[in-house]
Design a protein around this motif. Structure first.
Motif, mmCIF file in Angstrom:
data_model
loop_
_atom_site.group_PDB
_atom_site.id
_atom_site.type_symbol
_atom_site.label_atom_id
_atom_site.label_comp_id
_atom_site.label_asym_id
_atom_site.label_seq_id
_atom_site.Cartn_x
_atom_site.Cartn_y
_atom_site.Cartn_z
ATOM 1 N N LYS A 164 -2.308 -0.936 14.540
ATOM 2 C CA LYS A 164 -0.989 -0.642 13.974
ATOM 3 C C LYS A 164 -0.256 -1.908 13.554
ATOM 4 O O LYS A 164 0.397 -1.953 12.503
ATOM 5 N N LYS A 165 -0.349 -2.957 14.378
ATOM 6 C CA LYS A 165 0.351 -4.196 14.060
ATOM 7 C C LYS A 165 -0.216 -4.819 12.793
ATOM 8 O O LYS A 165 0.535 -5.245 11.897
ATOM 9 N N LEU A 166 -1.539 -4.904 12.699
ATOM 10 C CA LEU A 166 -2.186 -5.485 11.522
ATOM 11 C C LEU A 166 -1.869 -4.665 10.275
ATOM 12 O O LEU A 166 -1.574 -5.218 9.212
ATOM 13 N N LEU A 167 -1.910 -3.330 10.394
ATOM 14 C CA LEU A 167 -1.677 -2.483 9.234
ATOM 15 C C LEU A 167 -0.246 -2.627 8.732
ATOM 16 O O LEU A 167 -0.016 -2.730 7.524
ATOM 17 N N LYS A 168 0.720 -2.670 9.636
ATOM 18 C CA LYS A 168 2.118 -2.848 9.213
ATOM 19 C C LYS A 168 2.313 -4.189 8.515
ATOM 20 O O LYS A 168 3.024 -4.292 7.515
ATOM 21 N N SER A 169 1.625 -5.214 9.015
ATOM 22 C CA SER A 169 1.710 -6.530 8.388
ATOM 23 C C SER A 169 1.134 -6.502 6.973
ATOM 24 O O SER A 169 1.717 -7.049 6.032
ATOM 25 N N ALA A 170 -0.027 -5.845 6.819
ATOM 26 C CA ALA A 170 -0.663 -5.752 5.504
ATOM 27 C C ALA A 170 0.153 -4.880 4.556
ATOM 28 O O ALA A 170 0.141 -5.084 3.339
ATOM 29 N N MET A 171 0.867 -3.900 5.115
ATOM 30 C CA MET A 171 1.623 -2.939 4.320
ATOM 31 C C MET A 171 2.905 -3.536 3.738
ATOM 32 O O MET A 171 3.378 -3.119 2.683
ATOM 33 N N ALA A 172 3.467 -4.511 4.428
ATOM 34 C CA ALA A 172 4.769 -5.049 4.036
ATOM 35 C C ALA A 172 4.731 -5.581 2.610
ATOM 36 O O ALA A 172 3.846 -6.359 2.238
ATOM 37 N N GLY A 173 5.681 -5.151 1.792
ATOM 38 C CA GLY A 173 5.787 -5.637 0.419
ATOM 39 C C GLY A 173 4.880 -4.955 -0.586
ATOM 40 O O GLY A 173 4.882 -5.308 -1.766
ATOM 41 N N GLN A 174 4.103 -3.957 -0.149
ATOM 42 C CA GLN A 174 3.218 -3.257 -1.084
ATOM 43 C C GLN A 174 3.994 -2.211 -1.884
ATOM 44 O O GLN A 174 5.006 -1.668 -1.413
ATOM 45 N N ASP A 175 3.517 -1.930 -3.079
ATOM 46 C CA ASP A 175 4.114 -0.893 -3.915
ATOM 47 C C ASP A 175 3.342 0.422 -3.862
ATOM 48 O O ASP A 175 3.915 1.496 -4.035
ATOM 49 N N VAL A 219 -7.265 4.264 -10.778
ATOM 50 C CA VAL A 219 -6.675 3.148 -11.534
ATOM 51 C C VAL A 219 -5.558 3.652 -12.442
ATOM 52 O O VAL A 219 -4.510 3.004 -12.578
ATOM 53 N N LYS A 220 -5.746 4.817 -13.044
ATOM 54 C CA LYS A 220 -4.689 5.391 -13.887
ATOM 55 C C LYS A 220 -3.416 5.643 -13.064
ATOM 56 O O LYS A 220 -2.294 5.416 -13.551
ATOM 57 N N VAL A 221 -3.574 6.125 -11.839
ATOM 58 C CA VAL A 221 -2.411 6.363 -10.980
ATOM 59 C C VAL A 221 -1.768 5.037 -10.565
ATOM 60 O O VAL A 221 -0.541 4.905 -10.561
ATOM 61 N N ILE A 222 -2.585 4.046 -10.238
ATOM 62 C CA ILE A 222 -2.039 2.731 -9.866
ATOM 63 C C ILE A 222 -1.254 2.134 -11.034
ATOM 64 O O ILE A 222 -0.168 1.578 -10.846
ATOM 65 N N ASP A 223 -1.787 2.272 -12.242
ATOM 66 C CA ASP A 223 -1.117 1.716 -13.420
ATOM 67 C C ASP A 223 0.136 2.509 -13.802
ATOM 68 O O ASP A 223 1.065 1.957 -14.385
ATOM 69 N N SER A 224 0.149 3.801 -13.474
ATOM 70 C CA SER A 224 1.301 4.669 -13.795
ATOM 71 C C SER A 224 1.630 5.502 -12.558
ATOM 72 O O SER A 224 1.227 6.673 -12.457
ATOM 73 N N PRO A 225 2.345 4.911 -11.586
ATOM 74 C CA PRO A 225 2.521 5.563 -10.277
ATOM 75 C C PRO A 225 3.254 6.902 -10.318
ATOM 76 O O PRO A 225 3.174 7.667 -9.347
#
Length: 212
Positions: free
Chosen positions: A57-68, A183-189
């Protein structure tokens, strides 16, 4: 700049996604994978690697921070626990957009003899996939769930979609096709928000996949 976290980044669909995003200058990829031995040394310049498990959980929250946006390509008997961990980390960090790959058959939506065959082969294994889907749909996140047909390694992009409550079509689809949709979803969320989609190659109906 759009920040993308890819969970299960060494998966066979994920590899197509990572490759497709490699040349997008407005994308920053974070690749989370369990086994450092799976690193090739050829990771894209726009990617950084995190070694770990989504149940940390700690590692995942760290990796998650700032993601879109988060794209998850996970599997295993504890897939429902993994999904719940991803949801919790997203809720804790305020990340809302999720693309999660599951499997066909979790709603008994595959008709005919192929549906019977699919359920006989993987029906028991699908239970944590269904629990994961239920958790994602009730999470309040902006999710897209994908349920691919049986996967092939064909280097082609050729697919059609069915909704959650529609009968599933076809028997197979290429990993590259599923990656193209991701990829289409990532490019157009804004695309396919709150959608739960079957993904198959058209005109591949049959009693079972051609390679089985």
């Amino acid at each position: 700049m759009q920040n993308v976290l890819i969970l299960g980044a060494n998966g066979q669909i994920s590899k197509w996604v990572v490759k497709a995003l490699a040349n997008e200058q407005n994308i920053s990829q974070t690749l989370l994978l369990r086994d450092p031995r799976k690193l090739t040394g050829n990771e894209p310049a726009n990617a950084k690697v995190v070694i770990g498990n989504v149940l940390d959980k700690k590692l995942l929250k760290s990796a998650m921070a700032g993601q879109d946006i988060v794209y998850a390509n996970l599997t295993g008997e504890d897939l429902d626990r993994q999904a719940q961990s991803v949801i919790a980390a997203m809720q804790a960090t305020g990340v809302r957009r999720l693309v999660f790959v599951l499997a066909l058959g979790i709603y008994d939506e595959v008709p005919g003899k192929f549906g019977e065959w699919n359920n006989a082969i993987i029906g028991e294994d699908l239970k944590p996939f269904r629990r994961a889907a239920d958790a994602i749909e009730s999470s309040g996140l902006d999710y897209t769930i994908l349920r691919p047909a049986w996967l092939t390694d064909e280097d082609e992009v050729d697919y059609e979609l069915t909704d959650r409550d529609e009968p599933f079509k076809g028997t197979v689809v290429s990993r590259n096709s599923v990656a193209d949709l991701i990829v289409k979803v990532i490019d157009s969320p804004a695309r396919h928000v709150a959608a739960n989609l079957g993904v198959n190659k058209a005109h591949t109906d049959g009693d079972k996949p051609y390679f089985m």
